[in-house]
Design a protein around this motif. Structure first.
Motif, PDB file in Angstrom:
ATOM      1  N   LEU A 529       0.854  -1.193   0.000  1.00  0.00           N
ATOM      2  CA  LEU A 529       0.000   0.000   0.000  1.00  0.00           C
ATOM      3  C   LEU A 529       0.885   1.235   0.000  1.00  0.00           C
ATOM      4  N   VAL A 530       0.407   2.288  -0.668  1.00  0.00           N
ATOM      5  CA  VAL A 530       1.104   3.581  -0.665  1.00  0.00           C
ATOM      6  C   VAL A 530       0.178   4.625  -0.072  1.00  0.00           C
ATOM      7  N   LEU A 531       0.662   5.338   0.947  1.00  0.00           N
ATOM      8  CA  LEU A 531      -0.021   6.523   1.467  1.00  0.00           C
ATOM      9  C   LEU A 531       0.657   7.725   0.831  1.00  0.00           C
ATOM     10  N   LEU A 532      -0.065   8.428  -0.039  1.00  0.00           N
ATOM     11  CA  LEU A 532       0.552   9.425  -0.917  1.00  0.00           C
ATOM     12  C   LEU A 532      -0.004  10.812  -0.646  1.00  0.00           C
ATOM     13  N   ASP A 533       0.864  11.705  -0.193  1.00  0.00           N
ATOM     14  CA  ASP A 533       0.477  13.102  -0.013  1.00  0.00           C
ATOM     15  C   ASP A 533       0.340  13.763  -1.384  1.00  0.00           C
ATOM     16  N   ILE A 534      -0.599  14.679  -1.529  1.00  0.00           N
ATOM     17  CA  ILE A 534      -0.809  15.339  -2.815  1.00  0.00           C
ATOM     18  C   ILE A 534       0.196  16.460  -3.040  1.00  0.00           C
ATOM     19  N   GLN A 535       0.400  17.318  -2.034  1.00  0.00           N
ATOM     20  CA  GLN A 535       1.300  18.459  -2.164  1.00  0.00           C
ATOM     21  C   GLN A 535       2.677  18.073  -1.645  1.00  0.00           C
ATOM     22  N   MET A 536       3.613  17.828  -2.577  1.00  0.00           N
ATOM     23  CA  MET A 536       4.984  17.482  -2.215  1.00  0.00           C
ATOM     24  C   MET A 536       5.948  18.236  -3.124  1.00  0.00           C
ATOM     25  N   ILE A 586      -5.645  13.475   9.565  1.00  0.00           N
ATOM     26  CA  ILE A 586      -5.931  12.059   9.368  1.00  0.00           C
ATOM     27  C   ILE A 586      -6.653  11.492  10.575  1.00  0.00           C
ATOM     28  N   ASN A 587      -7.746  10.770  10.276  1.00  0.00           N
ATOM     29  CA  ASN A 587      -8.498  10.091  11.324  1.00  0.00           C
ATOM     30  C   ASN A 587      -7.918   8.694  11.509  1.00  0.00           C
ATOM     31  N   GLU A 588      -7.544   8.382  12.758  1.00  0.00           N
ATOM     32  CA  GLU A 588      -6.864   7.121  13.045  1.00  0.00           C
ATOM     33  C   GLU A 588      -7.719   5.922  12.643  1.00  0.00           C
ATOM     34  N   THR A 589      -8.971   5.922  13.024  1.00  0.00           N
ATOM     35  CA  THR A 589      -9.847   4.781  12.741  1.00  0.00           C
ATOM     36  C   THR A 589     -10.044   4.607  11.243  1.00  0.00           C
ATOM     37  N   GLU A 590     -10.242   5.709  10.535  1.00  0.00           N
ATOM     38  CA  GLU A 590     -10.455   5.637   9.095  1.00  0.00           C
ATOM     39  C   GLU A 590      -9.206   5.129   8.383  1.00  0.00           C
ATOM     40  N   LEU A 591      -8.031   5.600   8.815  1.00  0.00           N
ATOM     41  CA  LEU A 591      -6.791   5.159   8.186  1.00  0.00           C
ATOM     42  C   LEU A 591      -6.581   3.661   8.398  1.00  0.00           C
ATOM     43  N   PHE A 592      -6.830   3.175   9.624  1.00  0.00           N
ATOM     44  CA  PHE A 592      -6.655   1.747   9.881  1.00  0.00           C
ATOM     45  C   PHE A 592      -7.631   0.927   9.036  1.00  0.00           C
ATOM     46  N   LEU A 594      -8.878   1.683   6.113  1.00  0.00           N
ATOM     47  CA  LEU A 594      -8.441   1.659   4.719  1.00  0.00           C
ATOM     48  C   LEU A 594      -7.254   0.719   4.529  1.00  0.00           C
ATOM     49  N   ILE A 595      -6.305   0.740   5.476  1.00  0.00           N
ATOM     50  CA  ILE A 595      -5.166  -0.177   5.375  1.00  0.00           C
ATOM     51  C   ILE A 595      -5.654  -1.620   5.465  1.00  0.00           C
ATOM     52  N   GLN A 596      -6.581  -1.849   6.378  1.00  0.00           N
ATOM     53  CA  GLN A 596      -7.133  -3.197   6.538  1.00  0.00           C
ATOM     54  C   GLN A 596      -7.863  -3.634   5.265  1.00  0.00           C
ATOM     55  N   LEU A 597      -8.628  -2.730   4.651  1.00  0.00           N
ATOM     56  CA  LEU A 597      -9.416  -3.054   3.468  1.00  0.00           C
ATOM     57  C   LEU A 597      -8.524  -3.336   2.263  1.00  0.00           C
ATOM     58  N   TYR A 598      -7.506  -2.485   2.039  1.00  0.00           N
ATOM     59  CA  TYR A 598      -6.730  -2.590   0.807  1.00  0.00           C
ATOM     60  C   TYR A 598      -5.555  -3.549   0.902  1.00  0.00           C
ATOM     61  N   THR A 599      -5.150  -3.933   2.102  1.00  0.00           N
ATOM     62  CA  THR A 599      -4.131  -4.980   2.197  1.00  0.00           C
ATOM     63  C   THR A 599      -4.768  -6.348   2.382  1.00  0.00           C
ATOM     64  N   GLY A 600      -5.923  -6.398   3.051  1.00  0.00           N
ATOM     65  CA  GLY A 600      -6.600  -7.662   3.284  1.00  0.00           C
ATOM     66  C   GLY A 600      -5.842  -8.586   4.209  1.00  0.00           C
ATOM     67  N   LYS A 601      -4.944  -8.027   5.028  1.00  0.00           N
ATOM     68  CA  LYS A 601      -4.085  -8.868   5.851  1.00  0.00           C
ATOM     69  C   LYS A 601      -4.159  -8.541   7.337  1.00  0.00           C
ATOM     70  N   LEU A 602      -4.976  -7.562   7.711  1.00  0.00           N
ATOM     71  CA  LEU A 602      -5.008  -7.149   9.105  1.00  0.00           C
ATOM     72  C   LEU A 602      -6.281  -7.638   9.781  1.00  0.00           C
ATOM     73  N   PRO A 603      -6.187  -8.142  10.994  1.00  0.00           N
ATOM     74  CA  PRO A 603      -7.386  -8.526  11.743  1.00  0.00           C
ATOM     75  C   PRO A 603      -8.071  -7.300  12.298  1.00  0.00           C
ATOM     76  N   ALA A 604      -9.239  -7.499  12.916  1.00  0.00           N
ATOM     77  CA  ALA A 604      -9.944  -6.390  13.560  1.00  0.00           C
ATOM     78  C   ALA A 604      -9.098  -5.844  14.703  1.00  0.00           C
ATOM     79  N   ARG A 605      -9.200  -4.550  14.947  1.00  0.00           N
ATOM     80  CA  ARG A 605      -8.379  -3.911  15.983  1.00  0.00           C
ATOM     81  C   ARG A 605      -8.862  -4.303  17.370  1.00  0.00           C
ATOM     82  N   ASP A 606      -7.895  -4.559  18.214  1.00  0.00           N
ATOM     83  CA  ASP A 606      -8.218  -4.775  19.620  1.00  0.00           C
ATOM     84  C   ASP A 606      -8.303  -3.432  20.310  1.00  0.00           C
ATOM     85  N   HIS A 607      -9.064  -3.382  21.390  1.00  0.00           N
ATOM     86  CA  HIS A 607      -9.149  -2.149  22.153  1.00  0.00           C
ATOM     87  C   HIS A 607      -7.817  -1.883  22.831  1.00  0.00           C
TER      88      HIS A 607
END
Length: 732
Positions: A529-536, A586-592, A594-607
């Protein structure tokens, strides 16, 4: 005239025209046939006259030769007399053939007799000449018998000729009248054909003109429909995004609140808030997915992936939920199926997640089974059958097809009991069809349901296992060694934030500063996965994504990160080739997620248990620490580091903005304002500074007024100084 009746009038007119055309053609053809018959009859009569004339001429020639031979006693004259007689007989036979009818029967009988007599007389004269001499032959000639026979023949020939002349006159009249009638009917037919052609041409031109008008109207309607569709999709996407942002905050604070000491009633309330928030977030995500599919922005991006890893992720994701409902969740794969396939693992995961989620939702006891088998294979291609079986409430056969319709659920009671929008299966069906597959369901009420999904794949290349670790020095090894994240971000505060989040999630990562470094890293190493900033600097995010898709031919998921809040920014990112879009801060929950969705390799987050920072000694007037506290999960060192970075970085960025304003560098002003938006967002300055920064970021050449911009900068500077002072106070 009513439009529906026009076709009947046109049909009647067409039939009438065809009948008239047939009548005209029939009469014209009839007159032409009469004309042809008249010409043939005229030719025949002329032939008769010619034959009569030949007979008379040949008989006269025969008489002349006989007389000449007798008078001159020279037999040269009668050489070939037999041939002449034969010709006369042939002429007579031809006359009999062409004139044999009731009106000429008597005359022909007389003619035949007289001609025979005449020929016999001439031959008799010649015989007498040869046997008795000239005197006897002359005596026979002078007795007038031959003369009478000749006159009788001439008289009959004249009668025959007179009879045929009347036939010639009649044939001539027939030809003349038929010719005139044929000419009149032909002229009428030509006129009718011309008139019909003109009317047909005018009608066709009229229909073409109406069709062109209709096409123009349809084009205009289509343009309006596309415009309205774009407005609808943009509104839907913006609305869903704007709702999702505060929802993530609600869920984040709910998550933090659950870590605090609470009584039983408070825990129940918090759990209800979290459940309702998650349900609402699922609905919003469904709407976003549906809008992406219908607007054509949903792309199938095939890569080589591990089938068993995808199934393991789905199993891991739903096992806690299944255990909570005391359900048995099992995942099985036929051993004959190869593990590495070439396809879109993200969409496969989304399909299986939706179907498994539904199976668990509608099953109160029993089991949920996911089974994968091979149904077809040839060379490198194969088709797999994914079967999701549950022992839940089942589906009435009469309603099985309608469950794939949008906003459709089995019963209103099911909606009240289980919730949801009824979009899940609609999205699943469309995702499957995008991959050239199909889905079916087998079920009965009270007997559970079996969903079968068939999808095509090809054998994939081996996935290289790059063992390089991208953690910073001194950090622990990641808990998910097969997840590799490439982060492109030039803002130091954002870099610190992402390092903090990815480290807490125990993921491998590498941070680069611009697009060139992104391309170099992707060319050398494997990332998920790539997290890509627009303004660089050097190469921005838009140029980078184009190089990734066009030059590297890579389908790696790319999530855009931008502080742009302008309408259409998300759609622009997706159209340029980004997989998804996340707004800054960046919203922490939203970022996690998206990473979980697009990698398909992460389990649900523990509290994660953590503690809040202690309340500030003095009330803050500008800074809002809620976002930073939410991200920190009680890590005071992280908060302190971010505040120190803010105190150092904000004056530098203000100085860059001041220099751009002084030199009237419009593009420099916009870039500096955009960078400032990211920096100030971490400590909650959006409410105070974003209105000013939005104005500077959207500045145009034709709307630049130095005095107004200078006043805006002064206001921005005063608020920034106050924010820095409050941050320093928190650090003391």
């Amino acid at each position: 005239m009513q439009p529906k009746r026009i076709k009947y009038y046109l049909l009647g007119l067409f039939i009438f025209g065809m009948i008239l055309f047939i009548v005209l053609q029939f009469n014209s053809s009839n007159n032409i046939r009469k004309l042809i018959r008249g010409n043939e009859q005229l030719l025949q009569e002329l032939n008769v006259k010619n034959e009569l004339q030949k007979l008379q001429t040949n008989m006269a020639k025969t008489d002349s030769k006989v007389r000449g031979a007798v008078i001159s006693q020279d037999t040269v004259h009668i050489i070939g007399i037999e041939a002449e007689v034969a010709i006369i007989k042939a002429d007579l036979k031809e006359i009999n053939r062409i004139l044999r009818n009731d009106s000429t029967e008597r005359l022909l009988t007389q003619l035949n007799y007289l001609v025979e007599e005449k020929n016999s007389f001439n031959l008799m004269v010649l015989d007498t000449f040869y046997s008795d001499g000239k005197s006897a032959a002359e005596k026979m000639i002078n007795n007038q018998k031959g003369k009478r026979l000749g006159e009788a023949i001439t008289n009959i020939l004249h009668q025959l000729d007179s009879t045929r002349q009347s036939e010639v006159n009649r044939a001539t009249n027939l030809i003349d009248s038929s010719g005139h009638r044929a000419l009149r009917w032909g002229t009428t037919l030509v006129f009718f054909a011309c008139l019909t052609s003109i009317l047909a041409f005018l009608y066709i031109i009229s229909r073409i003109h109406k069709q062109e008008q209709l096409i123009e109207a349809l084009d205009e309607s289509q343009r309006k429909e596309k415009k309205l569709g774009a407005v609808k999709e943009q509104f839907l996407a913006n609305m869903s995004h704007e709702i999702r942002t505060p929802m993530n905050a609600v869920l984040g604070f709910t998550h933090l609140l659950k870590t605090q000491p609470l009584n039983e009633q408070s825990k129940e309330y918090v759990s209800a808030i979290e459940t309702a928030g998650n349900n609402l977030l699922d609905i919003i995500n469904d709407i976003l997915d549906l809008s992406k599919i219908e607007s054509g922005m949903m792309r199938i991006e095939p890569v080589s992936f591990s089938l068993r890893s995808v199934l393991h992720s789905v199993n891991t994701l739903f096992r806690p939920k299944a255990m909570e409902k005391d359900l048995q969740l099992s995942v099985t794969v036929d051993e004959s199926i190869p593990d590495i396939l070439y396809g879109d693992p993200v969409r496969l995961t989304q399909v299986l997640v939706n179907l498994t989620s539904n199976a668990i939702k509608f099953t109160d006891k029993g089991s949920v089974t996911i089974h994968v088998e091979k149904v077809w294979e040839q060379d490198q291609a194969l088709r797999l059958l994914f079967t999701v079986i549950d022992t839940g409430i089942g589906i009435d056969p009469a309603k099985q097809q309608s469950i794939f319709d949008r906003f459709n659920q089995l019963e209103s009671a099911a909606t009240r009991k289980f919730g949801g929008t009824g979009l899940g299966l609609t999205i699943v069906k469309q995702l499957i069809e995008l991959q050239n597959g199909f889905i079916s369901v087998e079920s009965a009420p009270g007997e559970g349901a079996t969903f079968k999904v068939e999808l095509p794949y090809t054998l994939g290349d081996s996935i290289s296992e790059d063992q390089q670790n991208y953690l910073a020095e001194g950090e622990i090894l990641p808990a998910h060694p097969d997840v590799r994240i490439l982060v492109a971000e030039d803002n130091k505060m954002n870099q610190n934030l992402l390092k903090h989040l990815l480290h807490n999630w125990q993921l491998q990562y590498k941070i680069v500063n611009n697009g060139h470094e992104v391309l170099q890293s992707l060319d050398k190493q494997h990332f998920d996965l790539v997290l890509l900033d627009i303004q660089m600097p050097e190469m921005d995010g838009y140029s980078t994504i184009q190089r990734i898709r066009n030059d590297l031919k890579s389908t790696i998921p790319v999530i855009a990160m931008t502080a742009h809040a302008m309408t259409g920014e998300r759609e622009k990112c997706l159209q340029m080739g980004m997989s998804e879009y996340i707004a800054k801060p960046i919203n922490e929950t939203e970022l996690f997620r998206l990473i979980q969705l697009y990698t398909g390799k992460l389990p649900a987050r523990d509290h994660v248990n953590g503690s809040h920072l202690p309340a500030e000694a003095a009330p803050l007037q500008v800074i809002n620490m809620q976002y930073l506290q939410q991200l920190s999960n009680g890590n005071e060192t992280f908060v302190r580091t971010m505040l120190e970075q803010f105190v150092t970085q904000l004056p530098e960025e203000l100085s860059a903005l001041k220099n751009a304003i002084a030199s009237e560098n419009i593009s420099g002003i916009r870039a500096a304002a955009h960078t400032l938006k990211t920096t100030v967002a971490f400590i909650g300055l959006e409410e105070h500074l974003y209105p000013l920064l939005d104005l500077l970021e959207s500045l145009q050449e034709n709307s630049y007024h130095p005095q107004i911009v200078a006043a805006q900068f002064n206001t921005l500077k005063q608020l920034s100084i106050q924010a820095v002072q409050e941050a320093i106070h928190l650090l003391l």
